[in-house]
Design an enzyme around this catalytic site. Sequence first.
Site, PDB file in Angstrom:
ATOM      1  N   GLU A 218     -11.841   5.888 -29.739  1.00  0.00           N
ATOM      2  CA  GLU A 218     -12.173   6.632 -30.948  1.00  0.00           C
ATOM      3  C   GLU A 218     -13.346   5.901 -31.562  1.00  0.00           C
ATOM      4  OE1 GLU A 218      -8.159   6.703 -32.796  1.00  0.00           O
ATOM      5  OE2 GLU A 218      -9.267   7.700 -34.406  1.00  0.00           O
TER       6      GLU A 218
ATOM      7  N   ARG B 200      -0.086  -3.095 -23.851  1.00  0.00           N
ATOM      8  CA  ARG B 200      -1.245  -3.554 -24.605  1.00  0.00           C
ATOM      9  C   ARG B 200      -1.430  -5.053 -24.461  1.00  0.00           C
ATOM     10  NH1 ARG B 200      -2.734   0.175 -28.800  1.00  0.00           N
ATOM     11  NH2 ARG B 200      -3.760  -1.389 -30.076  1.00  0.00           N
TER      12      ARG B 200
ATOM     13  N   LYS C  26      -8.452  -2.787 -37.050  1.00  0.00           N
ATOM     14  CA  LYS C  26      -9.733  -2.469 -37.674  1.00  0.00           C
ATOM     15  C   LYS C  26      -9.652  -2.625 -39.193  1.00  0.00           C
ATOM     16  CE  LYS C  26     -10.482   0.763 -34.031  1.00  0.00           C
ATOM     17  NZ  LYS C  26     -10.087   2.051 -33.547  1.00  0.00           N
TER      18      LYS C  26
HETATM   19  P1  ATP Z   1      -6.928  -0.225 -32.556  1.00  0.00           P
HETATM   20  O1  ATP Z   1      -5.925   0.578 -33.306  1.00  0.00           O
HETATM   21  O2  ATP Z   1      -6.454  -1.572 -32.130  1.00  0.00           O
HETATM   22  O3  ATP Z   1      -8.261  -0.301 -33.172  1.00  0.00           O
HETATM   23  P2  ATP Z   1      -7.011   2.078 -30.914  1.00  0.00           P
HETATM   24  O4  ATP Z   1      -5.851   2.299 -30.027  1.00  0.00           O
HETATM   25  O5  ATP Z   1      -7.149   2.897 -32.111  1.00  0.00           O
HETATM   26  O6  ATP Z   1      -7.131   0.523 -31.199  1.00  0.00           O
HETATM   27  P3  ATP Z   1      -8.898   3.477 -29.344  1.00  0.00           P
HETATM   28  O7  ATP Z   1     -10.332   3.524 -29.633  1.00  0.00           O
HETATM   29  O8  ATP Z   1      -8.083   4.676 -29.591  1.00  0.00           O
HETATM   30  O9  ATP Z   1      -8.336   2.229 -30.133  1.00  0.00           O
HETATM   31  O10 ATP Z   1      -8.607   2.939 -27.901  1.00  0.00           O
HETATM   32  C1  ATP Z   1      -9.284   3.299 -26.728  1.00  0.00           C
HETATM   33  C2  ATP Z   1      -8.439   2.880 -25.574  1.00  0.00           C
HETATM   34  O11 ATP Z   1      -8.201   1.492 -25.608  1.00  0.00           O
HETATM   35  C3  ATP Z   1      -7.074   3.557 -25.597  1.00  0.00           C
HETATM   36  O12 ATP Z   1      -6.786   4.017 -24.292  1.00  0.00           O
HETATM   37  C4  ATP Z   1      -6.145   2.475 -26.015  1.00  0.00           C
HETATM   38  O13 ATP Z   1      -4.879   2.672 -25.437  1.00  0.00           O
HETATM   39  C5  ATP Z   1      -6.830   1.232 -25.487  1.00  0.00           C
HETATM   40  N1  ATP Z   1      -6.464   0.042 -26.255  1.00  0.00           N
HETATM   41  C6  ATP Z   1      -6.590  -0.140 -27.586  1.00  0.00           C
HETATM   42  N2  ATP Z   1      -6.095  -1.329 -27.945  1.00  0.00           N
HETATM   43  C7  ATP Z   1      -5.652  -1.932 -26.815  1.00  0.00           C
HETATM   44  C8  ATP Z   1      -5.016  -3.187 -26.531  1.00  0.00           C
HETATM   45  N3  ATP Z   1      -4.742  -4.053 -27.486  1.00  0.00           N
HETATM   46  N4  ATP Z   1      -4.697  -3.462 -25.254  1.00  0.00           N
HETATM   47  C9  ATP Z   1      -4.973  -2.584 -24.277  1.00  0.00           C
HETATM   48  N5  ATP Z   1      -5.559  -1.402 -24.478  1.00  0.00           N
HETATM   49  C10 ATP Z   1      -5.891  -1.054 -25.727  1.00  0.00           C
HETATM   50 MG    MG Z   2      -6.575   4.971 -31.789  1.00  0.00          MG
END
Ligand code: ATP
Ligand code: MG
Length: 841
Positions: free
Chosen positions: A265, A489, A499
């Site tokens: 995102e 994760r 964030k």
């Molecule tokens: P955050 O909430 O930590 O900012 P998010 O899940 O909102 O992360 P996205 O931009 O939606 O971030 O994530 C893009 C991809 O990265 C998704 O497939 C998500 O599952 C993966 N991802 C995010 N955080 C992690 C993590 N800590 N370990 C492994 N994969 C991750």
């Molecule tokens: Mg997300």
Amino acid sequence: MSKPVKADPALDPVVPLLKAIGLSQAKAVEAVKSPKIAAELKDIIEAYSLHTRAEKLDDKQAGLIVALAGQLVKSEPIAEEKRAYVVRKIADAQLKTVDQVTAAAKYVEGHPAPIDDADFDAHCGVGFSITAAELYAQIAKYTTSAGIAGWASLGQVISGVKNIPEFRWANTLEVKNTVEKVFNDTFGAKEAAKPKGKEPKKAAPVKAAETSSADADSASRKSVFEEGFLGQLHKPGENPQIRPEFREQHLAVTGGKVFTRFPPEPNGYLHIGHSKAIFVDFGYAAHHGGKCYLRYDDTNPEKEEAQYFESILEMVRWLGFEPWKITYSSDYFQRLYELAVELIKRDRHMYAIAVEEIKASRGEKSGQLPKACVHRTRPVSESLAEFQKMKDGFYRPKEANLRMKQDLEDGNPQMWDLTAYRVLETPHHRTHDKWKIYPTYDYTHCLVDSFENISHSLCTTEFVASRQSYEWLCDALEVYKPRQSEFGRLNLEGTIMSKRKIHALVQKGHVSGWDDPRLYTLIALRRRGVPPGAIVSFVSTLGVSTATSSIELARFEQVVRHYLEGTAPRLLMVLRPLKVTIENLPEDYLLMVEKPLHPKVAALGTTTIPFTRTLYIDADDFRLEDSKDYFRLAPGKTVGLFQAPHPITCTSYKTDPSSGQVIELICRLENAAEVKKPKAYIQWVAEHAASGSPVRIDETRVFHQLFKSDQPSADFLDDVDSNSLEVVKGAMIETGFWSLAKRALTEARRDGKNRTEKALKDSAQGESSPEDDTPRATSEQLVGNECIRFQGLRVAYFAVDKDARLACLDEADEVDPARKQGDYLVLNRIVSLKEDSGKAA
Ligand code: ATP
Ligand code: MG
């Protein structure tokens, strides 16, 4: 109504039973993944009323029951009486380890009932116990008698000890810890096992870290993609479809290749957790000769900002991966909309007013099962008209939502009529004010995966429950259905990645920005100088499974250190200079010393540095009080100088009259042939204006852990350590720095250019028109000051910070050794040389 193909383990009725006998939710869910084991567990728990026992099992015992069930389903069915016997032995805490339970299951399988207690106990280690002191003594004895010489034999000793019959039932972890303790006491700490001043033994292959993390570590990565979670994924085309022709069409488009996507995102900068997803998505596709999309999941205009798009592509590429194609969820807004209309016509959609009403009807407030919304049964024509009104801007945000008509009786809340579209008034950065309605993640993700013919939709485990709605929607619309698979994760302990929290740190000025090197965003790690190959290596050595991994910062740093050990050139550097005058050398004495940049990696070349009457050593390498185990400089003591032909002896020193601090040492240059070989060697740099020596560093930034506690919690802002950034002024390095810096940048530029040309040729990125705002691969994305990395010998690993100004490096050929005016040198400490020297470099 279509039913899920495979039930979600979290909803398995055995899960509550397992929790009732003491297992955690996560372990219970993990345990029931195999239906056979789940059935066996249910049977065991109910047969012996383990869930209602007066004397509760503890979580360890509950885990042993799971282990037993796992064993029993593998073997021939056994008599009820025998199974009861083993269960009782677990419940009575006579069998204490998985090892013992395994032996017990085997034993009862091979022996008739009734079981002979004494024989069983002897075979399964019942009653075995050993005190820590006994274990220690036995291991120490073994170590001596087996002639073990050092830490290199750690594995050999652990397995050797486990093979001794008396240790058959000792807890493996305890054995390992004790062996480490014995080694520590016998051979010294593991790190310190290398004598000071000597170079570490192991040389890793040299790699230009900027360019080739994608093919570094290929051996360990191979196994990551072929074993465990990733090794068990389906082959393209094996994912079930509602209509067989979808499979054929899919394979025709992909040619049977693996297609994945990384779908961030664009609402923030990527962090180290994302590097795992990047590694999995891009790496898995690359490993199988397939393709990976970078897809910006931009369905929420309220949170997205232009600056994040460019940065995301840059970080993916920096880590060594190239998107095959860059797409946006918003590319498909029209198509998604048309499908929504189609779905309403199929009477699969419904329409509701007001978000409050949704919450009530979903039962989230009351904890009840969901109630159908009053609009659930409204005629298709009405729903179509209302959806049109939403689209036309008739409703304000929250006044209307389009919901899917799923299955309110399903146990999975992800099936309770999820919202598909909502009204938002914020303009979208790409579609501007064209749309008033925006599709949700739940509605968009599976369909865009389907449009892009994704063969493996890999995501993290918080989406397990969403898989059911993902599949439901593809089937409801009758489109190709990709298969979603979820991995755990990656979390780092002792830091934060959310964030919202980083935003607060930046806002409140606790850090200088999203790329403050104390953070674990990828831009921060890059700026700090952490090589991308080290990050990829870290992620790949952790492996990929369904479990969330919480890793200590120290472990990450250890990987970085190890990676740099074999790749970073070494320079003489003094962090806090102390002047040394060599009294028996003439003023104009000059000896040019040629030295290798890496003791093991000849390919890194050599530098030539001056040795003169005025030197600087590190203030830490001098003390006034001598002691028996101190081998560096003190009045009257002799010490070796790295790479210099002769040692020096301190004959006297000068102090600052006001502070009393030692400000200069007077030393004598010895003749190496006439004195004893020094026990220690220290680093130094010489004053020699003509060669521009030493190179003076304006700022050396040393980073410590940002938070005082290892678990920064809700009040993380109060937990910030205000001393976590230490700035040292006036450090010095040898003149070899300039040629190294020049070379590092030249190579990074060359590699960046080659990689980018190839990426644009191989990918579909070249197709985008010039007016398009889609970020494109450029070679500049891959080059920054952080490419200049080195080890300050005996000090730490460093990289040049983006704040540095290095005008003199722009010279065509050789770098002018005399610093150009306006240059400003800033170094970042990437990582210390040893774990325990964390506090001060
Ligand atoms: P955050 O909430 O930590 O900012 P998010 O899940 O909102 O992360 P996205 O931009 O939606 O971030 O994530 C893009 C991809 O990265 C998704 O497939 C998500 O599952 C993966 N991802 C995010 N955080 C992690 C993590 N800590 N370990 C492994 N994969 C991750
Ligand atoms: Mg997300």
